[in-house]
Design an enzyme around this catalytic site. Structure first.
Site, PDB file in Angstrom:
ATOM      1  N   GLU A  44     -87.912  41.553-111.250  1.00 11.16           N
ATOM      2  CA  GLU A  44     -89.262  42.076-111.483  1.00 11.16           C
ATOM      3  C   GLU A  44     -89.376  42.887-112.763  1.00 11.16           C
ATOM      4  O   GLU A  44     -90.347  42.779-113.497  1.00 11.16           O
ATOM      5  CB  GLU A  44     -89.722  42.933-110.286  1.00 11.16           C
ATOM      6  CG  GLU A  44     -90.130  42.145-109.056  1.00 11.16           C
ATOM      7  CD  GLU A  44     -88.948  41.710-108.200  1.00 11.16           C
ATOM      8  OE1 GLU A  44     -87.795  42.032-108.570  1.00 11.16           O
ATOM      9  OE2 GLU A  44     -89.162  41.055-107.184  1.00 11.16           O
ATOM     10  N   HIS A  93     -92.640  44.307 -96.812  1.00  7.77           N
ATOM     11  CA  HIS A  93     -93.581  43.316 -97.339  1.00  7.77           C
ATOM     12  C   HIS A  93     -95.021  43.653 -96.982  1.00  7.77           C
ATOM     13  O   HIS A  93     -95.893  42.818 -97.143  1.00  7.77           O
ATOM     14  CB  HIS A  93     -93.271  41.920 -96.773  1.00  7.77           C
ATOM     15  CG  HIS A  93     -92.054  41.268 -97.324  1.00  7.77           C
ATOM     16  ND1 HIS A  93     -90.787  41.747 -97.149  1.00  7.77           N
ATOM     17  CD2 HIS A  93     -91.911  40.142 -98.078  1.00  7.77           C
ATOM     18  CE1 HIS A  93     -89.904  40.941 -97.729  1.00  7.77           C
ATOM     19  NE2 HIS A  93     -90.560  39.969 -98.315  1.00  7.77           N
TER      20      HIS A  93
END
Lengths: 326, 333
Positions: free
Chosen positions: B66, B135
């Site tokens: 990321e 998540h």
């Protein structure tokens, strides 16, 4: 000294660039002591051959991403000493209007993209600049300077992988000065041969003596040729900073003897002595370079002194762009 | 699409995809990159089909890295491209937080106005799909804390489609939070859908008794709650905040002045959240309009749990919105 001798003009230019960095930073120390410059300030003294050898090989269209120790890169890239000094004073005539300071020098005209004070933070940025060049079919390369401390950061590894995977024209320049702030390489890396880390990512790599400006130039020339063809390159420059990490560093982590030993390989003396021995440069050349640089440095201080403070009313400018396309 | 065509039935997911497709067709500088966006078709199937249409150069699969691919997006934006970077969930964006905050948000100011960063970062946010804590979080309120960023929360098909074009036209970094429970929401996209403004909140339902200020997945829940409350004679006004930074104070205060009672519904946590910011602004700007203290309905202060009954209990729901409004209105006497 390495093999190929430069001609007189080239040699004089290399000497001039290195002396500029040295004298400019010595003046910075003076101004820091006089409290004209505040905050963190990281000096490049001892490492001049790296910025000089590499940036002299770049073209105007190339981009540079540097770290918080970037006065040298900024000067060699062609930013005016005045705009840098004024920035450190915090004046609005500074290259970042006084909002950046020593660690955040920027110049859009020369594609000098900072001045990044997050160790390793500039590597992904360099990947993106190179990606943009590649996607727009420009032949430019991006040179990314970082210290060996950045090698321990995840960004180094993520960026090596991406650069090789996407065949990006990035020259990774690791300025290995042996100490990440005050912690020696042997305490922070399981494998201290930094260039070799490129092998794990299929990134071509080399090590060069970072105190020898001709060796750095030659290594940079070869590395940039690879890079310009669309492959990243990791160049490790083994160098040493003669001064402390920052102005607040008592240097308890290394001995005076060690520093003295490295100073025997001062890149400026080393280069000038070799050029003099080869009859390429003379004492008169050296004196002339010193005089030119002294004037430039004095002028930069005068420029900064004469500079003005950005009005406090403008504090919140540049948080968002002022011009929004319709 | 032609303005005289009938609206198209589709899902929110389709609308976001059409937004990306349209942006890519209109501007060769636009490209999409992120984890699984290409060959897989997007973790939430948003980008399905785009690889075949636009090719690997412009629909760019990234490694699970990321920080590097968000940073690469920032660099590409500096280099003249218009990248759309997709982060699978906003939880993962924390691995790129340095790039988003220290670089994207700071560069323009730090460079004295020289380097703007026209990047768009899309990410899924929110709970409700039993994906567990890592998540399911709602971090858009956090990002709204950061000067230099714009934070968008599309909750309708029009916004899912149109906010992207507006974000790409913006010279500064824009984060778009798409609540993952909204992807299956069905609706109609007007034939003339296009860029939408990304500076204002919108009143989605008019009412006189109480203002429900909300965004994202809590918008459809709040609208459903408002419909049920109307049957009880309580007329709630539902304001879709849409943009968490910069907040549209004017629309908020105007609704407060009309209803004099406020419930903020936020899937983020209460402590230090965007609901706290909005509440404070109402207190600062419209204190004397209030008949009751501002109330907040937020996610429970827990990492979002997996088990369905616990997860549902942790998030604002239609029933809890109704109860909160009833309490707010009735306790007034």
């Amino acid at each position: 000294m390495s093999t190929a001798l430069p001609d007189h003009d080239q040699a004089r230019r290399l000497l001039w660039q290195m002396v500029r960095i040295r004298r400019f930073e010595e003046k910075c120390v003076e101004m820091y002591s006089a409290q004209k410059i505040r905050g963190f300030m990281h000096l490049y003294i001892g490492e001049e051959a790296v910025a000089t050898g590499i940036i002299e090989q770049l073209r105007p269209e190339d981009a540079i991403v540097a770290t918080y120790r970037e006065h040298g890169q900024a000067l060699v890239r062609g930013m005016s000493a005045g705009s840098i000094m004024a920035e450190m004073y915090g004046k609005q005539e500074g290259c970042a209007r006084g909002r950046g300071g020593s660690m955040h020098l920027f110049d859009a005209k020369t594609r000098f993209c900072g001045g990044n004070a997050i160790v390793g933070g500039g590597l992904p940025l360099a990947i993106g600049l190179a990606l943009a060049d590649k996607m727009q079919n420009r032949k430019a390369v991006t040179a990314c300077f970082f210290g060996e401390g950045a090698v321990a950061e995840g960004e180094f590894h993520e960026s090596m992988n991406l650069a090789a995977l996407w065949k990006l024209p990035v020259l990774f320049v690791c300025e290995n000065n042996l100490y990440a702030m005050g912690t020696a390489l042997r305490y922070t890396e399981s494998k201290t041969e930094i260039a070799k880390k490129g092998d794990a990512y299929n990134v071509a790599n080399a090590v060069v003596d970072g105190m020898d400006v001709l060796a750095v130039s030659e290594a940079a020339r070869k590395a940039i040729a690879t890079t310009r063809e669309g492959q990243p390159f990791l160049l490790e420059c083994r160098t040493y900073r003669f001064r402390a990490h920052s102005m607040f560093d008592a240097e308890l982590y290394r001995s005076k003897d060690e520093v003295a030993e490295w100073k025997k390989r001062d890149p400026i003396t080393l280069f000038f002595d070799a050029m003099k021995a080869a009859n390429v440069l003379s004492d008169a050349d050296y004196a002339a370079v010193e005089a030119e640089v002294a004037k430039e440095v004095d002028d930069s201080v005068a420029f900064a002194e004469a500079g003005t403070w950005e009005p406090v009313e403008d504090l919140t400018r540049f948080v968002y762009s002022e011009v929004t396309p319709s | 699409m032609n303005a005289t065509d009938p609206p198209k039935k589709m899902t929110y997911r389709d609308a976001v995809r059409e937004g990306i497709r349209s942006a890519m067709q209109n501007d060769p500088r636009v490209f999409l990159m992120g984890e699984d966006v290409g060959h897989y078709g997007g973790c939430f199937a948003v980008s399905r089909g785009l690889l075949a249409e636009f090719g690997e150069d412009r629909i760019r699969d990234t490694p699970l890295a990321e920080s590097a691919f968000v940073g690469a997006g920032i660099g590409a934006a500096l280099g003249g491209m218009r990248p759309i970077v997709e982060i699978m969930t906003c939880n993962f964006s924390l691995l790129a937080l340095d790039q988003i905050m220290n670089t994207a948000a700071s560069l323009l100011h730090m460079s004295g106005g020289q380097f703007n960063v026209p990047i768009v970062i899309r990410m899924a946010t929110g709970g409700g799909k039993q994906l567990g804590a890592q998540h399911s979080h709602s971090l858009e309120g956090w990002y709204a804390h950061i000067p230099g960023l714009k934070v968008l929360t599309p909750a309708t098909l029009e916004d899912g489609y149109g906010m992207l074009a507006s974000a790409l036209a913006d010279p500064d970094p824009v984060l778009i939070f798409e609540n993952q429970t909204l992807y299956i929401m069905e609706g109609e996209l007007p034939a003339n859908a296009g860029p939408v403004d990304i500076s204002s909140a919108k009143v989605r339902r008019e009412g006189k008794d109480v203002s429900i200020l909300t965004y994202g997945a809590s918008l459809p829940k709040s609208l459903e709650a408002a419909a049920k409350l109307a049957e009880q004679g309580i007329h709630a006004e539902v304001v879709d905040l849409r943009v968490l930074r910069p907040l549209d104070d004017a629309t908020i205060m105007s609704s407060v002045a009309k209803t004099h009672r406020v419930l903020i519904v936020d899937e983020g946590w209460r402590s230090g959240g965007i609901s706290a910011e909005i509440s404070a602004r109402i207190q600062e700007q419209a204190f004397f309009e209030l008949d009751r203290p501002v109330q907040r309905l937020c996610s429970a202060e827990v990492p979002i749990p997996y088990a369905k009954h616990l997860e549902q209990a942790a998030l604002p729901q239609v029933e809890s919105i109704i109860a909160a409004v009833q309490n707010l209105v009735r306790s007034h006497g």
